[in-house]
Design a protein around this motif. Structure first.
Motif, PDB file in Angstrom:
ATOM      1  N   LEU A  14      39.782  45.832  60.928  1.00 43.18           N
ATOM      2  CA  LEU A  14      38.698  45.528  61.028  1.00 43.18           C
ATOM      3  C   LEU A  14      37.596  46.524  60.114  1.00 43.18           C
ATOM      4  CD1 LEU A  14      36.548  43.726  62.387  1.00 43.18           C
ATOM      5  CD2 LEU A  14      37.219  45.227  63.849  1.00 43.18           C
ATOM      6  N   GLU A  15      38.381  47.940  60.290  1.00 43.20           N
ATOM      7  CA  GLU A  15      37.084  48.745  59.151  1.00 43.20           C
ATOM      8  C   GLU A  15      37.029  48.476  57.364  1.00 43.20           C
ATOM      9  OE1 GLU A  15      36.401  53.468  58.718  1.00 43.20           O
ATOM     10  OE2 GLU A  15      38.633  52.528  59.961  1.00 43.20           O
ATOM     11  N   ILE A  16      38.321  48.023  57.492  1.00 41.68           N
ATOM     12  CA  ILE A  16      38.602  47.365  55.611  1.00 41.68           C
ATOM     13  C   ILE A  16      38.061  46.346  55.757  1.00 41.68           C
ATOM     14  CG2 ILE A  16      40.408  46.424  54.367  1.00 41.68           C
ATOM     15  CD1 ILE A  16      42.664  48.611  55.366  1.00 41.68           C
ATOM     16  N   LEU A  17      38.140  45.469  56.129  1.00 41.70           N
ATOM     17  CA  LEU A  17      37.149  44.549  56.459  1.00 41.70           C
ATOM     18  C   LEU A  17      35.700  44.288  56.297  1.00 41.70           C
ATOM     19  CD1 LEU A  17      37.211  41.051  56.239  1.00 41.70           C
ATOM     20  CD2 LEU A  17      36.854  41.203  58.691  1.00 41.70           C
ATOM     21  N   LEU A  18      34.466  45.505  57.443  1.00 39.17           N
ATOM     22  CA  LEU A  18      34.011  45.645  57.240  1.00 39.17           C
ATOM     23  C   LEU A  18      33.134  46.261  55.827  1.00 39.17           C
ATOM     24  CD1 LEU A  18      33.177  46.044  61.331  1.00 39.17           C
ATOM     25  CD2 LEU A  18      32.730  44.735  59.439  1.00 39.17           C
ATOM     26  N   GLU A  19      34.177  47.214  55.514  1.00 38.14           N
ATOM     27  CA  GLU A  19      33.499  48.078  54.195  1.00 38.14           C
ATOM     28  C   GLU A  19      33.949  47.972  53.411  1.00 38.14           C
ATOM     29  OE1 GLU A  19      35.280  51.695  55.119  1.00 38.14           O
ATOM     30  OE2 GLU A  19      33.841  51.981  56.613  1.00 38.14           O
ATOM     31  N   SER A  20      34.445  46.376  53.053  1.00 39.18           N
ATOM     32  CA  SER A  20      34.558  45.617  51.609  1.00 39.18           C
ATOM     33  C   SER A  20      33.979  44.595  50.900  1.00 39.18           C
ATOM     34  CB  SER A  20      36.248  45.508  52.204  1.00 39.18           C
ATOM     35  OG  SER A  20      36.022  44.064  52.335  1.00 39.18           O
ATOM     36  N   ASP A  21      33.472  44.960  49.864  1.00 40.98           N
ATOM     37  CA  ASP A  21      32.460  43.882  49.289  1.00 40.98           C
ATOM     38  C   ASP A  21      33.638  42.383  48.777  1.00 40.98           C
ATOM     39  OD1 ASP A  21      30.811  41.690  47.891  1.00 40.98           O
ATOM     40  OD2 ASP A  21      30.431  43.898  46.379  1.00 40.98           O
ATOM     41  N   CYS A  22      33.800  41.628  49.730  1.00 40.02           N
ATOM     42  CA  CYS A  22      34.806  40.162  49.750  1.00 40.02           C
ATOM     43  C   CYS A  22      34.408  39.206  49.063  1.00 40.02           C
ATOM     44  CB  CYS A  22      35.499  40.052  50.593  1.00 40.02           C
ATOM     45  SG  CYS A  22      33.458  39.352  52.022  1.00 40.02           S
ATOM     46  N   ARG A  23      32.729  39.129  48.787  1.00 47.61           N
ATOM     47  CA  ARG A  23      32.241  38.447  47.401  1.00 47.61           C
ATOM     48  C   ARG A  23      32.817  38.251  46.557  1.00 47.61           C
ATOM     49  NH1 ARG A  23      27.988  38.059  51.763  1.00 47.61           N
ATOM     50  NH2 ARG A  23      27.227  39.275  52.204  1.00 47.61           N
ATOM     51  N   GLU A  24      33.317  38.792  45.490  1.00 43.89           N
ATOM     52  CA  GLU A  24      33.686  38.645  44.311  1.00 43.89           C
ATOM     53  C   GLU A  24      35.372  37.661  44.383  1.00 43.89           C
ATOM     54  OE1 GLU A  24      35.334  41.440  40.998  1.00 43.89           O
ATOM     55  OE2 GLU A  24      33.786  41.482  41.698  1.00 43.89           O
ATOM     56  N   SER A  25      35.880  37.958  45.446  1.00 45.27           N
ATOM     57  CA  SER A  25      37.635  38.035  45.925  1.00 45.27           C
ATOM     58  C   SER A  25      36.657  36.312  46.564  1.00 45.27           C
ATOM     59  CB  SER A  25      38.308  39.265  46.763  1.00 45.27           C
ATOM     60  OG  SER A  25      37.928  38.908  47.688  1.00 45.27           O
ATOM     61  N   GLN A  26      35.715  36.257  46.924  1.00 43.92           N
ATOM     62  CA  GLN A  26      35.441  35.064  47.809  1.00 43.92           C
ATOM     63  C   GLN A  26      35.552  33.951  46.714  1.00 43.92           C
ATOM     64  OE1 GLN A  26      32.922  36.503  50.877  1.00 43.92           O
ATOM     65  NE2 GLN A  26      34.785  36.146  52.858  1.00 43.92           N
ATOM     66  N   GLU A  27      34.244  34.671  45.738  1.00 48.97           N
ATOM     67  CA  GLU A  27      33.932  33.610  44.603  1.00 48.97           C
ATOM     68  C   GLU A  27      35.028  32.917  43.746  1.00 48.97           C
ATOM     69  OE1 GLU A  27      30.571  34.223  40.562  1.00 48.97           O
ATOM     70  OE2 GLU A  27      30.433  34.885  42.655  1.00 48.97           O
ATOM     71  N   LEU A  28      36.441  33.929  43.663  1.00 49.70           N
ATOM     72  CA  LEU A  28      37.126  33.535  42.862  1.00 49.70           C
ATOM     73  C   LEU A  28      38.480  32.985  42.896  1.00 49.70           C
ATOM     74  CD1 LEU A  28      38.893  34.292  40.020  1.00 49.70           C
ATOM     75  CD2 LEU A  28      39.633  35.761  41.544  1.00 49.70           C
ATOM     76  N   ALA A  29      38.373  33.523  44.756  1.00 49.82           N
ATOM     77  CA  ALA A  29      39.413  31.918  45.135  1.00 49.82           C
ATOM     78  C   ALA A  29      38.170  30.363  45.554  1.00 49.82           C
ATOM     79  CB  ALA A  29      39.545  32.561  46.856  1.00 49.82           C
ATOM     80  N   SER A  30      36.988  30.612  45.397  1.00 50.90           N
ATOM     81  CA  SER A  30      36.620  29.776  45.944  1.00 50.90           C
ATOM     82  C   SER A  30      36.533  28.686  44.482  1.00 50.90           C
ATOM     83  CB  SER A  30      34.788  29.221  45.952  1.00 50.90           C
ATOM     84  OG  SER A  30      34.812  29.869  47.074  1.00 50.90           O
ATOM     85  N   LYS A  31      36.260  29.191  43.214  1.00 50.30           N
ATOM     86  CA  LYS A  31      36.538  28.643  41.934  1.00 50.30           C
ATOM     87  C   LYS A  31      37.812  28.291  42.305  1.00 50.30           C
ATOM     88  CE  LYS A  31      32.761  30.682  39.877  1.00 50.30           C
ATOM     89  NZ  LYS A  31      32.602  32.160  38.582  1.00 50.30           N
ATOM     90  N   ASN A  32      38.886  28.768  41.866  1.00 47.85           N
ATOM     91  CA  ASN A  32      40.678  28.694  42.120  1.00 47.85           C
ATOM     92  C   ASN A  32      40.950  27.192  43.898  1.00 47.85           C
ATOM     93  OD1 ASN A  32      41.344  30.604  40.328  1.00 47.85           O
ATOM     94  ND2 ASN A  32      41.018  31.964  42.021  1.00 47.85           N
TER      95      ASN A  32
END
Length: 195
Positions: A157-175
């Motif tokens: 949960l700490e990894i999740l909260l501290e990560s900036d996941c927006r870039e990987s989420q944007e890439l996943a959306s495009k994929n």
């Protein structure tokens, strides 16, 4: 399928420190595992001061509400837990997910909605579709087996909260869009719309 605890529909408001859990019953969930999971959730509430919102995605058959009520009953942090009533009102669901700090989802659509609204999320895979979402896109995974181990649950949960996941989420959306378009093109070719 009825909620035992109908909590205020105001689940903490916009920009609240909400953690959303979208769980589903699964055959490997024992009462012992649920108790350990509840202890891990209580520890997360204690550490980060979360308000926890349970968001059911299934009304009939698989009875998400029963599972959420069981966790609520076992929790020592009941004052921080909100159980949303099942709804088909997508704008309301989107608002809850968009305003959350993070989402942990067994329910596939909860994870997709978090992806759509750029809410940090961890997939709690129980079947191949969740595992595929994790593997195809390099998303954070938190199995239910890991979630009953409080130190590991808090670390992920700490990894999740501290990560900036927006870039990987944007890439996943495009994929996902790219793959969907390929499938659609293939379908059109098969039915003769495209030659």
């Amino acid at each position: 399928t009825f909620l035992l605890y109908e909590i205020s529909p105001d689940d903490g408001g916009e920009n609240a420190n909400n953690l959303i859990l979208s769980l589903r019953p699964w055959k490997s969930m024992s009462q012992s595992m649920l108790k350990k999971f509840t202890q891990a959730v209580d520890a997360a509430i204690e550490k980060w001061g979360f308000n926890l919102t349970f968001l059911p995605f299934q009304r009939d058959g698989q009875n998400d509400a029963h599972l959420m009520n069981t966790i609520f009953e076992q929790s020592k942090k009941k004052e921080h837990i909100f159980i949303s009533e099942w709804t088909s009102d997508l704008p309301n669901i989107f608002k809850k997910i968009r305003s959350a700090r993070a989402l942990l989802g067994m329910r596939f659509h909860a994870n997709l909605f978090a992806l759509m609204h750029e809410t940090p999320f961890a997939v709690m895979p129980y079947a191949s579709k969740g595992s595929a979402l994790v593997n195809d896109n390099n998303f954070l995974s938190l199995s239910f087996g890991e979630a009953v181990d409080t130190p590991l649950f808090l670390k992920k949960l700490e990894i999740l909260l501290e990560s900036d996941c927006r870039e990987s989420q944007e890439l996943a959306s495009k994929n996902m869009v790219r793959r969907s378009l390929k499938h659609l093109e293939s379908l059109y070719e098969r039915i003769g719309i495209i030659k």
